[in-house]
Design an enzyme around this catalytic site. Structure first.
Site, PDB file in Angstrom:
ATOM      1  N   ASP A 175      -5.284   0.298  16.608  1.00 16.97           N
ATOM      2  CA  ASP A 175      -5.315  -0.231  15.241  1.00 16.97           C
ATOM      3  C   ASP A 175      -6.000  -1.593  15.339  1.00 16.97           C
ATOM      4  OD1 ASP A 175      -4.932  -1.373  12.787  1.00 16.97           O
ATOM      5  OD2 ASP A 175      -2.734  -1.364  12.863  1.00 16.97           O
ATOM      6  N   LYS A 180     -10.025  -6.940   5.818  1.00 13.41           N
ATOM      7  CA  LYS A 180     -10.085  -8.238   6.521  1.00 13.41           C
ATOM      8  C   LYS A 180     -11.530  -8.523   6.947  1.00 13.41           C
ATOM      9  CE  LYS A 180      -5.597  -6.732   7.688  1.00 13.41           C
ATOM     10  NZ  LYS A 180      -4.775  -7.426   6.767  1.00 13.41           N
ATOM     11  N   TRP A 229       3.241  -4.487  12.980  1.00 12.74           N
ATOM     12  CA  TRP A 229       2.363  -3.355  12.645  1.00 12.74           C
ATOM     13  C   TRP A 229       2.476  -2.253  13.688  1.00 12.74           C
ATOM     14  CZ3 TRP A 229       1.466  -2.858   7.902  1.00 12.74           C
ATOM     15  CH2 TRP A 229       1.298  -3.982   7.086  1.00 12.74           C
TER      16      TRP A 229
HETATM   17  N1  PMP Z   1      -2.363  -2.704  10.669  1.00 15.39           N
HETATM   18  C1  PMP Z   1      -2.590  -4.018  10.647  1.00 15.39           C
HETATM   19  C2  PMP Z   1      -2.870  -4.731  11.932  1.00 15.39           C
HETATM   20  C3  PMP Z   1      -2.573  -4.706   9.430  1.00 15.39           C
HETATM   21  O1  PMP Z   1      -2.795  -6.018   9.396  1.00 15.39           O
HETATM   22  C4  PMP Z   1      -2.317  -3.990   8.235  1.00 15.39           C
HETATM   23  C5  PMP Z   1      -2.300  -4.646   6.875  1.00 15.39           C
HETATM   24  N2  PMP Z   1      -2.395  -5.943   6.766  1.00 15.39           N
HETATM   25  C6  PMP Z   1      -2.067  -2.619   8.319  1.00 15.39           C
HETATM   26  C7  PMP Z   1      -2.108  -2.007   9.548  1.00 15.39           C
HETATM   27  C8  PMP Z   1      -1.759  -1.809   7.094  1.00 15.39           C
HETATM   28  O2  PMP Z   1      -2.905  -1.672   6.362  1.00 15.39           O
HETATM   29  P1  PMP Z   1      -2.925  -0.989   4.917  1.00 15.39           P
HETATM   30  O3  PMP Z   1      -2.181  -1.885   3.999  1.00 15.39           O
HETATM   31  O4  PMP Z   1      -4.379  -0.901   4.631  1.00 15.39           O
HETATM   32  O5  PMP Z   1      -2.278   0.338   5.036  1.00 15.39           O
END
Ligand code: PMP
Length: 357
Positions: A169, A193, A101
């Site tokens: 994030d 989450k 991520w």
């Molecule tokens: N950052 C993290 C730490 C994630 O776990 C996720 C999705 N699981 C995201 C960003 C991306 O999120 P989204 O699908 O809501 O764009």
């Protein structure tokens, strides 16, 4: 009813009492004679919900008056791109990369700013934290991913960045334990989450940073404009916001993030202790940065993965398949996963290992 214990990484399990309340209020909400999805976001009932949820989140996380709270859309991914547009336009931003991520966040920032990797554990397969950080004191911010959902790596200690604001994030560990919000310039998290339903993003932003948002940006991409409009620059995700408001009440009733932190610590400890001592399962992550939210693990023989998944699913232990990039299994044990769910998983794992002789 055949609801199982849901170990999905996200969209993830929600507290059952929250779902039950949403069901009970589905046709008519708070005497509005309509559901919460069917009323104006600018009406007094929804405005009251918006204000109350913000107050509740502020109290849960002890958000200081220096920081504004936004309820946005777009998923965390949109904000990977939008944060550098607003806070690092034409400048350099430091990124700490501890998993996929963080990698994605850095990639999405590239069109808007010069991305510097100030620390990365990619060469170590993201199995540990970077050996050190090399921060640029003139960087616009330092971006970190406080919990890498796929790899199962958590930053238990925030790096010291001096006067450079930290942008975090926190999608997969927000509200999982107490944190000092004053140490962050920006916290953002997709809701799916620990907050509620996908499609909602919660952002906490230090007010002085909003002066950086370029007036040349279209309003819809400009955080300063969103703050001015109280997250109602356009129609917000009202149902997602409502669900988040219920989760915030649930969290407060559980004893807040202090209590969640204790429960989450205990849940993760029993699971890691079992895995480490099992002789059949393993987790490859350095103990100093193991995630309390996402626990990846492998079986001694990966030829048994399919059997493990089929049998666990049949036993009501859902969504244990690891991310395709990592393989093996992953148990996501966010706030809504009760201790009993983790115990049921361990009992199943013990029994499965024993049966393989
Ligand atoms: N950052 C993290 C730490 C994630 O776990 C996720 C999705 N699981 C995201 C960003 C991306 O999120 P989204 O699908 O809501 O764009």
């Amino acid at each position: 009813m055949s609801r199982g214990y849901n170990f999905s990484s996200g969209p993830a399990a929600l507290p059952e009492s929250v779902l039950a309340q949403a069901r009970d209020e589905m046709l008519e909400w708070r005497g509005a004679r309509a559901s919460v999805m069917e009323i104006s976001h600018r009406g007094k009932d929804f405005i009251a919900l918006a204000e109350e949820s913000e107050r509740d989140l502020r109290a849960l996380m002890s958000v200081p008056a220096s920081h504004k709270i936004l309820f946005l859309q777009g998923g965390a991914t949109q904000h990977f791109a939008q944060i550098p547009m607003n806070f690092a336009a034409g400048r350099t931003a430091d990124y700490v990369v501890t998993g996929s991520w963080g990698q994605k966040a850095a990639k999405e920032a590239k069109p808007s700013c010069t991305v510097r990797i100030a620390g990365s554990s990619e060469a170590a397969g993201f199995l540990k934290l970077p050996d050190g950080y090399a921060f640029d004191p003139s960087a616009a911010y330092v971006h970190v991913t406080t919990n890498e959902t796929i790899g199962g790596v958590e930053l238990h200690v925030l790096p010291s960045t001096g006067d450079v604001p930290i942008v975090a994030d926190m999608s997969s560990n927000i509200l999982s334990r107490p944190i000092d919000v004053s140490r962050y310039g920006i916290i953002y998290a997709g809701a799916q989450k620990n907050i509620g339903a996908s499609g909602l993003v919660v952002m906490i932003v230090r007010e002085d940073l909003l002066a950086r948002c370029p007036p040349t940006l279209p309003n819809i991409l400009n955080y300063s404009a969103h703050v001015k409009e109280g997250s109602m620059l356009n129609t917000p995700n009202t149902f997602g916001w409502y669900l988040a408001s219920l989760v915030f009440k649930w969290l407060a009733n559980q004893g807040g993030v202090e209590r969640m932190g204790e429960i989450n610590g205990a849940k993760a400890k029993v699971l890691y202790d079992y895995i480490d001592g099992s002789g059949f399962y393993s987790n490859p992550i350095d103990r100093a940065c193991r995630s309390r939210m996402n626990v990846p693990f492998r079986l001694a023989d990966e030829a048994l993965d399919g059997k493990f998944l089929a049998e666990s699913e049949a036993a009501g232990l859902l969504a244990l398949k690891g991310h395709r990039s990592v393989g093996g299994m992953r148990a996501s044990i966010y706030n809504a996963m009760p201790v009993e769910g983790v115990k049921a998983l361990i009992d199943f794992m013990k029994d499965f290992a024993k049966r393989q002789g």
